[in-house]
Structures are given as structure tokens and as C-alpha cells.
Design an enzyme around this catalytic site. Structure first.
Site, PDB file in Angstrom:
ATOM      1  N   SER A 119      45.079 -16.752  40.440  1.00  0.00           N
ATOM      2  CA  SER A 119      45.081 -15.786  41.540  1.00  0.00           C
ATOM      3  C   SER A 119      43.729 -15.120  41.728  1.00  0.00           C
ATOM      4  O   SER A 119      43.570 -14.298  42.626  1.00  0.00           O
ATOM      5  CB  SER A 119      46.144 -14.717  41.284  1.00  0.00           C
ATOM      6  OG  SER A 119      45.933 -14.101  40.028  1.00  0.00           O
ATOM      7  N   HIS A 140      47.145 -21.388  45.124  1.00  0.00           N
ATOM      8  CA  HIS A 140      47.711 -20.127  44.658  1.00  0.00           C
ATOM      9  C   HIS A 140      49.016 -19.834  45.382  1.00  0.00           C
ATOM     10  O   HIS A 140      49.031 -19.432  46.546  1.00  0.00           O
ATOM     11  CB  HIS A 140      46.704 -18.994  44.883  1.00  0.00           C
ATOM     12  CG  HIS A 140      47.204 -17.648  44.477  1.00  0.00           C
ATOM     13  ND1 HIS A 140      46.790 -16.486  45.088  1.00  0.00           N
ATOM     14  CD2 HIS A 140      48.091 -17.272  43.510  1.00  0.00           C
ATOM     15  CE1 HIS A 140      47.411 -15.462  44.525  1.00  0.00           C
ATOM     16  NE2 HIS A 140      48.200 -15.906  43.580  1.00  0.00           N
ATOM     17  N   GLU A 152      47.704 -20.024  49.089  1.00  0.00           N
ATOM     18  CA  GLU A 152      46.257 -19.956  49.303  1.00  0.00           C
ATOM     19  C   GLU A 152      45.617 -21.224  48.761  1.00  0.00           C
ATOM     20  O   GLU A 152      45.837 -21.583  47.603  1.00  0.00           O
ATOM     21  CB  GLU A 152      45.656 -18.779  48.537  1.00  0.00           C
ATOM     22  CG  GLU A 152      45.705 -17.455  49.221  1.00  0.00           C
ATOM     23  CD  GLU A 152      44.974 -16.396  48.397  1.00  0.00           C
ATOM     24  OE1 GLU A 152      44.111 -15.712  48.972  1.00  0.00           O
ATOM     25  OE2 GLU A 152      45.272 -16.231  47.207  1.00  0.00           O
ATOM     26  N   ASN A 191      44.381 -11.271  46.684  1.00  0.00           N
ATOM     27  CA  ASN A 191      44.107 -10.305  45.611  1.00  0.00           C
ATOM     28  C   ASN A 191      42.800  -9.557  45.797  1.00  0.00           C
ATOM     29  O   ASN A 191      42.623  -8.480  45.219  1.00  0.00           O
ATOM     30  CB  ASN A 191      44.161 -11.005  44.259  1.00  0.00           C
ATOM     31  CG  ASN A 191      45.591 -11.224  43.819  1.00  0.00           C
ATOM     32  OD1 ASN A 191      46.459 -10.405  44.082  1.00  0.00           O
ATOM     33  ND2 ASN A 191      45.861 -12.338  43.162  1.00  0.00           N
TER      34      ASN A 191
END
Length: 286
Positions: A119, A140, A152, A191
Site C-alpha cells: 500500500s 493494491h 491501484e 494512502n
């Protein structure tokens, strides 16, 4: 690339979720973990998730049996030697991931793609641990994997177009929406935005500005988020949140990414969130 057999490294909440979704969409799956107990728990989690879908009438008992039948488990990485793609879903620890990819590179067949569910950690660095960096990419998934639509996609500096096309196609075959992070930067998209918000919520608590409940209610009702940032942090795992903040802070060198001291203290205390029974909320008491 014709992907038929999917390998998953790690049977935790992300690994078993990825295995479940891959099997749900017809792929044969081999899920590995160093712990036999983790594999048993992972399969039990998948079975329980299927039971909830059966109860909602979105899956039949026959569908569940077929899905579970497509997943095999092993404690040995060499069980992945015939996989077309291997998705690593281990703990968010750079040294561990580099070791796993080095080991995978040694056992996987030459054409296999090696993918990380990281992540926040550099795909370029992970790819550099292998002798096939052009066949390494980031994929991800969001938690919980069976319910969340987003994946992702992250290219390392060395990732080939063919590899990235195959990763995108796999995500779309799993009925996921694939969003590309065009630069391999710490935290990628989600993130890079989410974790500083959670960290700031912890600072708001740390500085005595508001209580846990007030912070979560303010963000839910004031910004229409489905859950407050501290509840979300507990769900993700405070150790994971701290690890990602450290990656952001180290990788970007900006003091605005400094992990809140209270977050550090909670992790030191073993208060990791839901999985440990205590985080910003006390789950053991519920």
C-alpha cells in the site's frame, strides 16, 4: 498473457480476500503462508464470507463449493512454481517484502509475473530484488477485498507495458475498477491522501482538541464519510497505519508526514485496532 493459475503469498485479511475474489471469478488459486494456522484461519474466513453471500442470495451453496474447490493452500513457496502470476500480500515491511520477492524469483517459472499488494512501498525497489524487474508491478487491493471495487495499479521504473497490461486485465476480470498511479511515489494515490488525514485525526486526539467519538462523528457527519478516521484506522490496523506513515516520512522527507507520537505509543502498547481487541476503541469490551 493467459492467466489461469494465481498464487497468493499471505493468508491474512488481504491475502485471503484476494484468493477469494480470484477463485470467485474462475481462477485456480494457490494461497501460501509460513503458518499453517494462518492458512486454516484464512480458509475459514473465505468460507464465512461465502456464507454471508449465500445468506444474501448473491451466491448459491454450489457456487461456494466450487469457489472453495478452486483454492489450494501450502506452507511452501515452491508450490507456486507453476503460477502465471503471484500476488504478494504480506505485512507492510520492506525487508520482508524484499526477501519474499527474492525467494519468489527463484521458484517462479520464467514467464510468471510477480505482483505486490503493498500500500505504500516502492515497486521499483521491490522489483530490484529480482532478476525479472520488468515482470514486477504493484496491484493494491482495498480492504475488504470482496467488497471494495478499487485496485491501484503501480508501475515500477522497470515494469514493462506487457506486464502492466496483464495486471490491468486481471483486475478487470475480477470486476475491479483499475486506477493507475502514474508515478511510483510513496503511498501511491489512496494512502498518500488517506494516511495523513488519519494521522491528523490522531494529532487532534493527542492535542486534546476532541474525543475519539467526537472526531469520528464530526468527520462522518461533516464530510459524509462512511466511517470516522479513527474507526477506519482501527479497521486497517494501527501498526499498518504507522508503517505507511513511516514510508511517507522517510520517502518524501517532509515533516508534515511525521507519525503522531500517540500513534507510535499505541503500537508500542500492542493496541493495533480491531485485530488486537484494542485501538482507539476497546473491542474486547463489546
Amino acid at each position: 498473457m493467459n492467466i489461469q493459475l494465481v498464487g497468493v503469498v499471505g493468508a491474512g485479511q488481504m491475502g485471503n480476500g484476494i484468493a477469494q475474489v480470484a477463485a470467485q471469478f474462475g481462477f485456480n488459486v494457490i494461497m501460501t503462508d509460513v503458518s499453517g494456522a494462518a492458512l486454516e484461519k484464512g480458509m475459514a474466513t473465505i468460507s464465512g464470507s461465502c456464507d454471508r453471500l449465500v445468506k444474501k442470495a448473491t451466491m448459491t451453496e454450489a457456487d461456494k463449493a466450487a469457489l472453495l474447490g478452486r483454492i489450494k493452500t501450502s506452507q511452501d513457496l515452491s508450490a507456486l512454481k507453476e503460477c502465471d502470476i503471484i500476488i504478494e500480500a504480506a505485512t507492510e515491511n520492506i525487508d520482508l517484502k524484499l526477501k519474499i520477492f527474492k525467494d519468489l524469483d527463484a521458484v517462479a517459472k520464467p514467464a510468471a509475473l510477480l505482483v505486490s499488494n503493498t500500500s505504500s512501498i516502492s515497486i521499483t525497489k521491490i522489483a530490484g530484488a529480482t532478476k525479472r524487474p520488468e515482470q514486477v508491478a504493484g496491484m493494491h487491493f482495498m480492504n475488504p477485498v470482496p467488497l471494495m471495487k478499487l485496485v491501484e495499479g503501480i508501475r515500477g521504473l522497470q515494469t514493462s507495458d506487457a506486464t502492466f497490461t496483464a495486471v490491468r486485465a486481471l483486475a478487470e476480470k475480477m470486476d475491479k475498477t483499475f486506477v493507475e498511479s502514474t508515478k511510483d511515489m510513496p503511498g501511491f494515490i489512496v494512502n498518500r491522501i488517506l494516511m495523513p488525514m488519519i494521522n491528523e485525526a490522531v494529532y487532534t486526539l493527542h492535542e486534546g482538541i476532541a474525543s475519539v467519538e467526537a472526531i469520528d462523528n464530526a468527520m462522518k457527519l461533516g464530510t459524509n464519510q462512511p466511517m470516522g478516521p479513527l474507526t477506519l484506522a482501527d479497521f486497517i490496523g494501527l501498526d499498518t497505519c504507522l508503517a505507511i506513515m513511516n514510508v511517507l516520512h522517510d520517502g518524501l522527507g517532509d515533516s508534515k508526514y511525521r507519525p503522531c507520537p500517540l500513534l507510535v505509543k499505541y503500537v508500542e502498547a500492542g493496541w493495533m485496532g480491531r485485530k488486537s481487541g484494542r485501538g482507539f476503541y476497546n473491542y474486547a469490551a463489546k
